[in-house]
Design a protein around this motif. Structure first.
Motif, mmCIF file in Angstrom:
data_model
loop_
_atom_site.group_PDB
_atom_site.id
_atom_site.type_symbol
_atom_site.label_atom_id
_atom_site.label_comp_id
_atom_site.label_asym_id
_atom_site.label_seq_id
_atom_site.Cartn_x
_atom_site.Cartn_y
_atom_site.Cartn_z
ATOM 1 N N VAL A 208 -3.313 4.430 -6.600
ATOM 2 C CA VAL A 208 -2.664 3.142 -6.377
ATOM 3 C C VAL A 208 -2.375 2.956 -4.886
ATOM 4 O O VAL A 208 -1.945 3.891 -4.210
ATOM 5 N N SER A 209 -2.623 1.725 -4.395
ATOM 6 C CA SER A 209 -2.250 1.383 -3.031
ATOM 7 C C SER A 209 -1.910 -0.100 -2.986
ATOM 8 O O SER A 209 -2.171 -0.829 -3.952
ATOM 9 N N PHE A 210 -1.332 -0.540 -1.860
ATOM 10 C CA PHE A 210 -0.975 -1.948 -1.694
ATOM 11 C C PHE A 210 -1.549 -2.481 -0.392
ATOM 12 O O PHE A 210 -1.698 -1.736 0.586
ATOM 13 N N ASP A 211 -1.879 -3.781 -0.388
ATOM 14 C CA ASP A 211 -2.419 -4.366 0.830
ATOM 15 C C ASP A 211 -1.301 -4.604 1.833
ATOM 16 O O ASP A 211 -0.118 -4.316 1.573
ATOM 17 N N GLY A 212 -1.657 -5.123 3.010
ATOM 18 C CA GLY A 212 -0.692 -5.293 4.085
ATOM 19 C C GLY A 212 0.431 -6.250 3.763
ATOM 20 O O GLY A 212 1.521 -6.145 4.343
ATOM 21 N N LEU A 218 -3.724 -2.438 -5.483
ATOM 22 C CA LEU A 218 -5.114 -2.035 -5.678
ATOM 23 C C LEU A 218 -5.140 -0.728 -6.465
ATOM 24 O O LEU A 218 -4.473 0.249 -6.078
ATOM 25 N N VAL A 219 -5.873 -0.706 -7.552
ATOM 26 C CA VAL A 219 -5.989 0.485 -8.391
ATOM 27 C C VAL A 219 -7.440 0.949 -8.390
ATOM 28 O O VAL A 219 -8.349 0.195 -8.762
ATOM 29 N N ALA A 220 -7.653 2.178 -7.940
ATOM 30 C CA ALA A 220 -8.996 2.765 -7.951
ATOM 31 C C ALA A 220 -9.265 3.387 -9.319
ATOM 32 O O ALA A 220 -8.433 4.129 -9.845
#
Length: 242
Positions: A208-212, A218-220
């Motif tokens: 899991v990550s988040f944009d700026g 965002l989930v890979a």
């Protein structure tokens, strides 16, 4: 993992005694060994894990606000905190993770949530204090999984992560193909007894990550190396954006 003063931290995850390896990072980005520190716990190896023994993201986290480095000890069911001073680790403290096979850590403000991948799976909150991590009473939540204490590589949860505003805590579960979300109270406790379960748009959601902007998650997805973008609503439900 980058830290302050041109330091990089790497977790060894050794089964007979977990260690943190510290490297000095030069202005040319070259790394040179600076020290090795024992965590006071053991690393872990999931069943059928071919290369990634923890099968997770976020097992080692540096918190800039407190100056602490947090590391899971999957084989011991514990979490270690160090105070970072330049390229040195000091004041080692070890606490019980609140479950089996801790594999991921998320930090927001003065609290840290540890994801336990073994057994039924769980998350446990800790307050970040000057004396290390202190468990927050009433914060433990089950993920309702059906794993052994040492989980199968493909069926364990992948990562726990806060939304940037701290209002939600998201956990990916690989074989269940879900992204499970706990809406959060301001005091660090989950607002619900059970997570809001969202079906993943892709198979085997993992990292899991988040944009700026902090508004897009965002989930890979591991099965086909795909990425899905979501909006995390306040009630824990996800809306697919892309």
């Amino acid at each position: 993992m980058p830290g302050p003063d041109h330091a990089v931290f790497v977790q060894g995850n050794e089964l007979d005694g977990n260690t943190i390896h510290v490297f000095a990072r030069g202005d040319d980005c070259k790394l040179s060994p600076s020290g090795t520190y024992t965590t006071g716990g053991k690393g872990g190896d999931q069943v059928d894990a071919s290369t990634d023994s923890l099968a997770s993201q976020g097992s080692l986290v540096y918190d800039d606000a407190s100056g602490m480095l947090l590391a899971v000890n999957a084989g011991s069911g514990t979490v270690t905190s160090f105070l970072v001073e330049g390229q040195q680790l000091k004041d080692r403290r070890v606490v019980d993770s609140g479950g089996e096979f801790p594999a991921s850590i998320a930090v927001h403000g003065r609290i840290a949530y540890v994801m336990n991948a073994g057994g039924e799976g769980s998350v446990q909150c800790f307050r970040i204090t000057g004396k290390g991590l202190k468990p927050l009473q009433g914060s433990h939540r089950s993920l309702g999984l059906d794993n052994e204490d040492i989980p199968l590589f493909s069926s364990s949860p992948g990562e726990v992560e806060f939304t940037p505003d701290g209002r939600n805590l998201a956990i990916t579960t690989k074989s269940n193909n879900t992204v499970e979300v706990f809406p959060m109270k301001r005091n660090g406790l989950p607002a619900v007894a059970e997570p809001v379960v969202n079906k993943s748009a892709g198979e085997v959601p993992f990292a899991v990550s988040f944009d700026g902007t902090g508004k897009r998650m965002l989930v890979a997805e591991a099965e086909k190396s795909t990425v899905t973008t979501y909006q995390v609503k306040r009630d824990g439900k996800l809306r697919i954006l892309q």
